[in-house]
Enzyme design. Structure first.
Site, PDB file in Angstrom:
ATOM      1  N   HIS A   1     -23.390  52.868 -50.207  1.00  0.00           N
ATOM      2  CA  HIS A   1     -22.453  52.060 -49.572  1.00  0.00           C
ATOM      3  C   HIS A   1     -21.334  51.478 -49.225  1.00  0.00           C
ATOM      4  O   HIS A   1     -20.358  52.100 -49.577  1.00  0.00           O
ATOM      5  CB  HIS A   1     -23.241  50.503 -50.235  1.00  0.00           C
ATOM      6  CG  HIS A   1     -24.732  50.123 -50.772  1.00  0.00           C
ATOM      7  ND1 HIS A   1     -25.089  48.793 -51.529  1.00  0.00           N
ATOM      8  CD2 HIS A   1     -25.556  50.934 -50.903  1.00  0.00           C
ATOM      9  CE1 HIS A   1     -26.602  49.061 -51.624  1.00  0.00           C
ATOM     10  NE2 HIS A   1     -26.668  50.368 -51.205  1.00  0.00           N
TER      11      HIS A   1
ATOM     12  N   GLU B   1     -18.711  49.359 -49.217  1.00  0.00           N
ATOM     13  CA  GLU B   1     -18.046  48.773 -50.051  1.00  0.00           C
ATOM     14  C   GLU B   1     -17.439  49.172 -51.522  1.00  0.00           C
ATOM     15  O   GLU B   1     -16.665  49.229 -52.005  1.00  0.00           O
ATOM     16  CB  GLU B   1     -18.591  47.244 -51.083  1.00  0.00           C
ATOM     17  CG  GLU B   1     -19.056  45.846 -49.641  1.00  0.00           C
ATOM     18  CD  GLU B   1     -20.784  46.306 -49.840  1.00  0.00           C
ATOM     19  OE1 GLU B   1     -21.055  47.306 -48.796  1.00  0.00           O
ATOM     20  OE2 GLU B   1     -21.179  45.293 -49.592  1.00  0.00           O
TER      21      GLU B   1
ATOM     22  N   CYS C   1     -24.128  43.653 -52.368  1.00  0.00           N
ATOM     23  CA  CYS C   1     -25.534  43.209 -53.349  1.00  0.00           C
ATOM     24  C   CYS C   1     -24.995  43.440 -54.952  1.00  0.00           C
ATOM     25  O   CYS C   1     -23.155  43.438 -54.932  1.00  0.00           O
ATOM     26  CB  CYS C   1     -25.773  44.729 -53.139  1.00  0.00           C
ATOM     27  SG  CYS C   1     -25.709  46.489 -53.798  1.00  0.00           S
TER      28      CYS C   1
ATOM     29  N   CYS D   1     -22.342  46.196 -55.432  1.00  0.00           N
ATOM     30  CA  CYS D   1     -21.425  46.194 -54.734  1.00  0.00           C
ATOM     31  C   CYS D   1     -20.418  44.790 -55.135  1.00  0.00           C
ATOM     32  O   CYS D   1     -18.967  45.163 -55.708  1.00  0.00           O
ATOM     33  CB  CYS D   1     -21.633  46.001 -53.505  1.00  0.00           C
ATOM     34  SG  CYS D   1     -22.142  47.732 -53.037  1.00  0.00           S
TER      35      CYS D   1
END
EC number: 3.5.4.33
Lengths: 163, 163
Positions: free
Chosen positions: A61, A63, A91, A94
């Site tokens: 992801h 981040e 999410c 993260c």
């Protein structure tokens, strides 16, 4: 105690634009368009975009990659005095990485009603039982972030119809 | 729908022993001793231990590294039909990574009262609002996991007193 960096409206706008540019890069590579940047002393020290499909990594992801790059840039797992800008609500994974890295401030764009760990499903960054809390500003250029995501999924549906 | 692998008591014991061995490796490197393995078709496809300090990476938890290695081993971000064994209750970040990777089963040792995202602070792996649920078995060889952690911190305190 880590300082929470302060920014002018113009700076916030600029850093989110850079995160939006990362999101567009992801989209152009066929990845769900989400982008992030991390700022330290008013400079971008890490940029990243989602590339879960390309790398076949569940953790890839925007981040999480940005946090790892910022760790490398500062040679420290502690990202004190930094701020993370991301186009979509983080999410659970993260949000946890933001806490583990002690990021003091997060700015994000669109809400993620199905998976958001910052506001929508959980408010993980504000949990007083944890040893770190994060200043969160939601809704930064949220319309543009949403538009990029909607366009991406509309394009996928259109392509599917052609086939 | 991903299958939840089933194991005999003996297999569970064996795989957790391998995770405990990884935890001891971490401790011998001066890292908080936490270890993990991921099993697919009764074989260990990924082993990892915490190395946050060595790498200065906030994300370098045993589970997260093990997930990435398993993604690479299976050439897929989806870890269907796998099971993760970890010596300590997963944190929020690692619980999120388990969900993102669609790991169907998690076995863990000791509880983490301060940071646990699986039982202690949150029950993230059982959230019916998410698109993935995980079968969790807690307390597997928990005493040994706790003993390794306690010994590690006792050694640190003893060294500090000497200095």
């Amino acid at each position: 105690m880590a300082k929470v960096p302060t920014f002018s409206e113009q700076q916030i706008d600029y850093f989110m634009q850079e995160a939006l540019n990362e999101a567009k890069l992801a989209g152009s590579e066929g990845e769900v368009p989400i982008g992030a940047v991390i700022v330290f002393e008013n400079q971008i020290i890490a940029r990243a975009h989602n590339h879960r499909e390309r790398d076949q990594l569940a953790t890839a992801h925007a981040e999480l990659i940005a946090i790892e790059r910022a760790n490398q840039a500062l040679k420290s797992w502690r990202l004190e005095d930094t701020a993370l800008f991301v186009t979509l609500e983080p999410c659970i994974m993260c949000a946890g990485a933001i806490i583990n890295a002690r990021v003091p401030a997060v700015y994000y764009g669109a809400q993620d009603a199905k998976g958001g760990g910052t506001q929508s499903l959980y408010q993980l960054l504000e949990d007083e039982r944890l040893n770190h809390r994060v200043a969160v500003q939601a809704g930064v250029r949220a319309e543009e972030s949403t538009k990029i995501l909607q366009q991406f999924f509309a394009d996928i549906r259109a392509k599917r119809k052609q086939n």
